[in-house]
Design a protein around this motif. Structure first.
Motif, PDB file in Angstrom:
ATOM      1  N   ARG A 486     -10.768  -8.995  -3.103  1.00 16.74           N
ATOM      2  CA  ARG A 486      -9.496  -8.282  -3.207  1.00 16.74           C
ATOM      3  C   ARG A 486      -9.272  -7.751  -4.619  1.00 16.74           C
ATOM      4  O   ARG A 486      -9.914  -8.212  -5.577  1.00 16.74           O
ATOM      5  CB  ARG A 486      -8.338  -9.183  -2.799  1.00 16.74           C
ATOM      6  N   LEU A 488      -5.765  -7.001  -7.037  1.00 14.98           N
ATOM      7  CA  LEU A 488      -4.318  -7.184  -7.074  1.00 14.98           C
ATOM      8  C   LEU A 488      -3.725  -6.335  -8.188  1.00 14.98           C
ATOM      9  O   LEU A 488      -4.190  -6.389  -9.326  1.00 14.98           O
ATOM     10  CB  LEU A 488      -3.978  -8.656  -7.287  1.00 14.98           C
ATOM     11  N   THR A 495      -1.694  -5.316  -3.034  1.00 12.01           N
ATOM     12  CA  THR A 495      -3.045  -5.856  -3.037  1.00 12.01           C
ATOM     13  C   THR A 495      -3.941  -5.046  -2.098  1.00 12.01           C
ATOM     14  O   THR A 495      -3.472  -4.513  -1.085  1.00 12.01           O
ATOM     15  CB  THR A 495      -3.055  -7.354  -2.626  1.00 12.01           C
ATOM     16  N   ARG A 523      -1.555 -15.316  -8.120  1.00 12.61           N
ATOM     17  CA  ARG A 523      -0.631 -14.371  -8.738  1.00 12.61           C
ATOM     18  C   ARG A 523       0.133 -15.062  -9.871  1.00 12.61           C
ATOM     19  O   ARG A 523       0.350 -14.494 -10.932  1.00 12.61           O
ATOM     20  CB  ARG A 523       0.329 -13.837  -7.688  1.00 12.61           C
TER      21      ARG A 523
END
Lengths: 532, 73
Positions: A486, A488, A495, A523
């Motif tokens: 991923r 972010l 995301t 996060r």
């Protein structure tokens, strides 16, 4: 597929003093952040992701580059070469900023000859759907025999003497199958970490070696990827090539630059590495006819066939393309010249090698176990001299002058040094010869490699990771990070999921819609990191 | 994905990867194939000799120890 390369390094000031390692490692990370679009790695991983889609980081005291995920072996090999170039550019940039402008060098190197067990790895990853233990039966004979073209060449790190080997790393593998990646390594590694959506798996191999030859890298990756695909479809004649002991077979093949020795098969009889490779190739070509393999399989099989044929019909041609053959030619010639100057010959080398290896075995489970031969000879006192007596008697029996031992040890060390310098990135012996057009296994021009140092591959999730890195780095990347699955964007609270390896179009989602406990944790770390 | 054309060795003449010259075929430079291969082999080996002499240090022990300190896994 993708490759992680661990680089050895050297840093010296003009007066010969070493550059402190932390200064190099920290400096390289500073330079990569300042000179290339990058996002820091999330999830507790160190280093950064680049606009190539790949990851640059420091691991166990050395720089390492993981290529982006690539859809075919030519693209993967090009990104491997790009990793070399990225590192040398960072090194040059760092050297020019350090006081005294030291010389920084980076090496494709495999094993430490003086401290066996210390290695610089070159790991491979292959996307697939099956657990490693399901694939291992089909993989083991392939991995034991592919060193024919995928061996880096060098010297047996377990020998106190001089023994050329097709694959130095082969001697430091301890099992056929293992989940350990640092000590008790296996030919097949069973660590499970898919780094993708459920249903996908990642075969992670750590038996390979870093190579300078593009052809060898393409073959190493392409043949193994095809074996994985064919094994998943049950298209391989596993019983025909199953080895009685894969690890023993690997060492037999690694010790035999003539490539003629055979290893026992589990079902009786024996086969050479070449026999085994032909069996795989023919089985895969047959399955290709049924349309079961990737679109690039035909071209890869042609290259595979040509190289295997060359082993039979024109082996000399391979000494200008495959790493271990190039290195063997150069070190053989150097050794012969050195021996000739000293009025010695190969029998002298074989003699000392046998004496010293016998001595080492004899000293096991004694107070001198693990002592270097030089240390033993330089030790004073009766115990050490007694331990040496059998070796001295054997030298006398073979007609070898005992006082030639220091020369033997010096030549041995120089051969090890040559091995390191063959793999020096950019200005080493292999790369010098490639730049002069003297090698035939180099596939990529400077422009192609340059492109791969700046942008991602055109297929799959690596493309979207690389593009996201570039865009976010351009606008300021505080609070942003990436990992293999991923990206972010902490600024817009969005995301991008990369769990699908073949992701076609990027879909950014609000964090509110995708929050999971683990993502929330990451996060929070990111926010804290931004203020630290 | 790369096209096959881009997979040729960077220093190969056209078609060299698909159809190697017959060993005794005359080449455009006036020599024969074997002679050209021999010359190229000599060039390879002498370049290797020079490269090795250029990189060997006077202190192999120190150099190897220095590199070892960045040992991998």
């Amino acid at each position: 597929m993708g490759v992680e390369t661990e680089y050895a390094l050297s840093g010296r000031y003009k007066n010969g003093a070493p550059v402190e390692r932390g200064l190099i490692l920290g400096g390289l990370m500073d330079r990569v952040r300042e000179t290339r679009p990058s996002l820091r790695c999330g999830g507790g991983g160190g280093g950064v992701f680049l606009a190539t889609g790949g990851r640059f980081y420091m691991d166990c005291g050395h720089p390492e580059y993981a290529t982006p995920e690539c859809a075919d072996p030519w693209t993967a090999a090009r990104y491997v070469r790009a990793g070399d170039k990225i590192l040398t550019e960072l090194g040059a940039s760092l050297a020019s900023r350090l006081e005294g402008e030291p010389e920084l060098s980076f090496f494709r190197f495999q094993v430490d000859y003086d401290v066996p067990g210390t290695t610089w790895g070159c790991h491979e990853s292959y996307l697939n759907r099956s657990a490693p233990n399901v694939l291992s039966g089909a993989l083991l004979p392939h991995l034991a025999s592919r060193i024919l073209y995928a061996g880096a060449g060098g010297f047996n790190p377990l020998s106190e003497g001089i023994q050329y080997t097709i694959s130095p790393r082969a001697w430091l593998l301890k099992h056929d199958i293992s989940s350990d990646s640092t000590g008790n390594r296996g030919i097949v590694n069973t660590r499970e970490e898919s780094l993708a959506a459920p249903g996908w798996r990642r075969l992670h191999l750590l038996c390979g070696e870093s190579l300078g030859s593009d052809v060898a890298t393409v073959l190493r990756l392409g043949t193994t990827a095809l074996v994985v695909v064919a094994a998943e479809r049950g298209s391989l004649p596993i019983d025909e090539v199953a080895l009685a002991s894969p690890l023993d077979a690997l060492r037999t093949f690694a010790a035999d630059p003539s490539c003629t020795k055979t290893a026992p098969l589990a079902g009786g009889g024996s086969a050479s590495a070449l026999d085994i490779q032909w069996t795989y190739l023919r089985a895969i070509e047959a399955s290709r006819l049924a349309g079961e393999l990737p679109s690039w399989a035909g071209e890869l099989c042609s290259l595979w066939r040509r190289v295997l044929s060359d082993f039979e019909d024109d082996p000399e041609s391979l000494s200008r393309s495959l790493d271990w053959r190039v290195k063997a030619d150069l070190t053989d010639r150097w050794l012969d010249r050195r021996l000739s100057e000293a009025g010695l010959d190969r029998a002298w080398v074989r003699g000392w090698t046998a004496i010293l290896d016998t001595l080492r075995n004899r000293l096991r489970r004694t107070p001198f176990d693990g002592w270097g031969v030089r240390a033993l000879f330089e030790a004073r006192g009766e115990p050490a001299l007694s331990a040496l007596k059998p070796a001295v008697r054997e030298a006398v029996r073979l007609g070898i002058a005992v006082d030639t031992l220091p020369l033997f040890l010096e030549i041995r060390r120089q051969l090890h040094e040559i091995d390191v310098h063959v793999g020096e990135i950019g200005r080493g012996i292999f790369d010098q010869m490639a730049q002069r057009g003297l090698l035939s296994g180099q596939l990529f021009g400077e422009e192609e490699v340059n492109r791969a140092t700046h942008g991602p591959p055109t297929e799959g999730r690596a493309r979207h990771r690389g593009e996201a890195v570039r865009e976010m780095a351009a606008k300021g990347s505080d609070g942003c990070w990436a990992d293999w699955t991923r990206v972010l964007d902490g600024q817009t609270q969005r995301t991008l999921s990369l769990h699908d390896p073949w992701l076609d179009a990027p879909v950014w989602k609000s964090l509110k819609d995708t929050e999971t406990p683990s993502l929330a944790r990451l996060r929070a770390q990111t926010v804290l990191g931004a203020f630290s | 994905m790369d096209t096959p054309e881009r997979h040729r060795p960077v220093n190969a003449p056209p078609d060299a990867t698909d159809a190697p010259d017959a060993p005794d075929a005359p080449d455009a430079q006036g020599g024969d194939g074997l002679e050209r291969m021999r010359r190229r082999g000599d060039e390879f080996l002498s370049a290797g000799d020079s490269a090795i002499e250029g990189v060997l240090s006077s202190d192999s022990v120190g150099f190897l120890k220095h590199v070892r300190q960045t040992g991998g896994q």
